[in-house]
Scaffold this active site. Sequence first.
Site, PDB file in Angstrom:
ATOM      1  N   ARG A 112      20.122  21.740  25.215  1.00  5.25           N
ATOM      2  CA  ARG A 112      20.363  20.378  25.667  1.00  5.25           C
ATOM      3  C   ARG A 112      21.539  19.891  24.822  1.00  5.25           C
ATOM      4  O   ARG A 112      22.610  20.481  24.901  1.00  5.25           O
ATOM      5  CB  ARG A 112      19.105  19.505  25.584  1.00  5.25           C
ATOM      6  CG  ARG A 112      19.186  18.286  26.520  1.00  5.25           C
ATOM      7  CD  ARG A 112      17.923  17.440  26.524  1.00  5.25           C
ATOM      8  NE  ARG A 112      17.721  16.705  25.277  1.00  5.25           N
ATOM      9  CZ  ARG A 112      16.672  15.918  25.041  1.00  5.25           C
ATOM     10  NH1 ARG A 112      15.722  15.774  25.951  1.00  5.25           N
ATOM     11  NH2 ARG A 112      16.549  15.271  23.898  1.00  5.25           N
ATOM     12  N   LYS A 128       9.908   5.645  22.509  1.00  2.71           N
ATOM     13  CA  LYS A 128      10.308   5.653  23.925  1.00  2.71           C
ATOM     14  C   LYS A 128       9.150   5.868  24.891  1.00  2.71           C
ATOM     15  O   LYS A 128       9.178   5.350  25.989  1.00  2.71           O
ATOM     16  CB  LYS A 128      11.405   6.688  24.155  1.00  2.71           C
ATOM     17  CG  LYS A 128      10.965   8.125  23.999  1.00  2.71           C
ATOM     18  CD  LYS A 128      12.157   9.076  24.035  1.00  2.71           C
ATOM     19  CE  LYS A 128      11.676  10.507  23.997  1.00  2.71           C
ATOM     20  NZ  LYS A 128      12.708  11.446  23.546  1.00  2.71           N
TER      21      LYS A 128
HETATM   22  C1  LIG Z   1      12.129  12.147  22.610  1.00  2.00           C
HETATM   23  C2  LIG Z   1      12.829  12.717  21.469  1.00  2.00           C
HETATM   24  C3  LIG Z   1      12.133  12.937  20.278  1.00  2.00           C
HETATM   25  C4  LIG Z   1      10.643  12.727  20.146  1.00  2.00           C
HETATM   26  O1  LIG Z   1       9.986  13.708  20.911  1.00  2.00           O
HETATM   27  P1  LIG Z   1       8.381  13.878  20.852  1.00  2.00           P
HETATM   28  O2  LIG Z   1       8.164  15.194  21.488  1.00  2.00           O
HETATM   29  O3  LIG Z   1       7.806  12.752  21.609  1.00  2.00           O
HETATM   30  O4  LIG Z   1       8.007  13.857  19.427  1.00  2.00           O
HETATM   31  C5  LIG Z   1      12.862  13.399  19.184  1.00  2.00           C
HETATM   32  N1  LIG Z   1      14.170  13.663  19.291  1.00  2.00           N
HETATM   33  C6  LIG Z   1      14.868  13.476  20.428  1.00  2.00           C
HETATM   34  C7  LIG Z   1      16.326  13.789  20.460  1.00  2.00           C
HETATM   35  C8  LIG Z   1      14.222  13.003  21.556  1.00  2.00           C
HETATM   36  O5  LIG Z   1      14.906  12.822  22.693  1.00  2.00           O
END
Ligand SMILES: *Cc1c(COP(=O)(O)O)cnc(C)c1O
Length: 361
Positions: free
Chosen positions: A134, A36
């Site tokens: 969250r 993302k």
């Molecule tokens: C964005 C996200 C991740 C990855 O997070 P990083 O800190 O970029 O490794 C993993 N799990 C969820 C649910 C996320 O929203």
Amino acid sequence: MYPKLVYNMEKLKANVDAAAKITKDDGGCSMMCVTKCVCADRKVCEMLAAHPSVDFLADSRVDNIKKYADLIKDTEKQSVLLRLPMMSEIKELVEYVDISQNSELVTIEAINEEAAKQGKVHKILLMVDLGDLREGIFFKEEEKILKTAEAIEAMSNVELYGLSTNLTCYGAIIPKNDNLSVLCNMADKVEERIGRKLTVVSGGNSSSIYLIWKGDMPEKINNLRLGESIMLGNDTAYGETVPGAVHDAMTLQAQIIELQEKPSLPIGEVGKDAFGNVPEYEDRGIIKRAILAVGKQDIDIDGLTPVDGQVDILGGSSDHMILDVTNCDKEYRVGDVVEFVLEYGALLKAATSEYVKKDYI
Ligand SMILES: *Cc1c(COP(=O)(O)O)cnc(C)c1O
């Protein structure tokens, strides 16, 4: 053309290797690569889809996963939706995504119904909230978690693939052996209740990887979802560098459009700046000010670090960024390009902005 976001594919691949060495070789976990923060950039996803250490490609948006569904279609790799699905995207979810993270039974029921229509089985990671507050069913609601797991298990077109948790996002809670052990105990109980093993117990994002090199990851955690630690080489729990990874696999380049000597203090009555803030200025006398053709529409100025350590960022507005280059050994000129390393928010914005060109070296 500038501004541009430059992907160094060799460095990026080396970062994947470094994360895989820790996560897979040392930690015995499978690895979800999170796409993302680069908006599922096609070239990056091609590299990830071809990388033997990547088990899953994950993103928070179905739109992004749709863009690379073809790349993993006939491979062992699976796609994962990280954000809880919207009711309005269930059809596309089932069509393009293999696995999704969920916490709402009504949504899972809708997925089951749609999957039946499409003649598919969609995999579910049931999310448990360990206190970051969250998403996920709150960990203290044990019976609710077990009942939800049982309900999923009873449906014919969804498969309970495992449990997962997410930390260090809203509440900034750091993953530790103790809170992740709560997830592992819950996984044991779910397995007992449904009478079989879960495939995945996913222990979080880039803030969890440090537990492996500290030797403190609970045994039962067998998956991590990694974005920032791969793209930017950051351990996001304590701000260390992921061993073997670099921070500059991606850089931002912007071009100087004006270079003039002017005072450091604006002249006249100070009102509000272009974003409604009352700015504060430091008096440095007459300085050499360089203006770059890039601004807050394209990047997060606070999330940039100049590669030339003698460059100082003064600020910016929607389309401009202003630098103090007074103390630079390099004699900057109009037309020169200034390069920056990015933090997560700046990378996200640059990757998203259609005004920032993408380049691959
Ligand atoms: C964005 C996200 C991740 C990855 O997070 P990083 O800190 O970029 O490794 C993993 N799990 C969820 C649910 C996320 O929203």
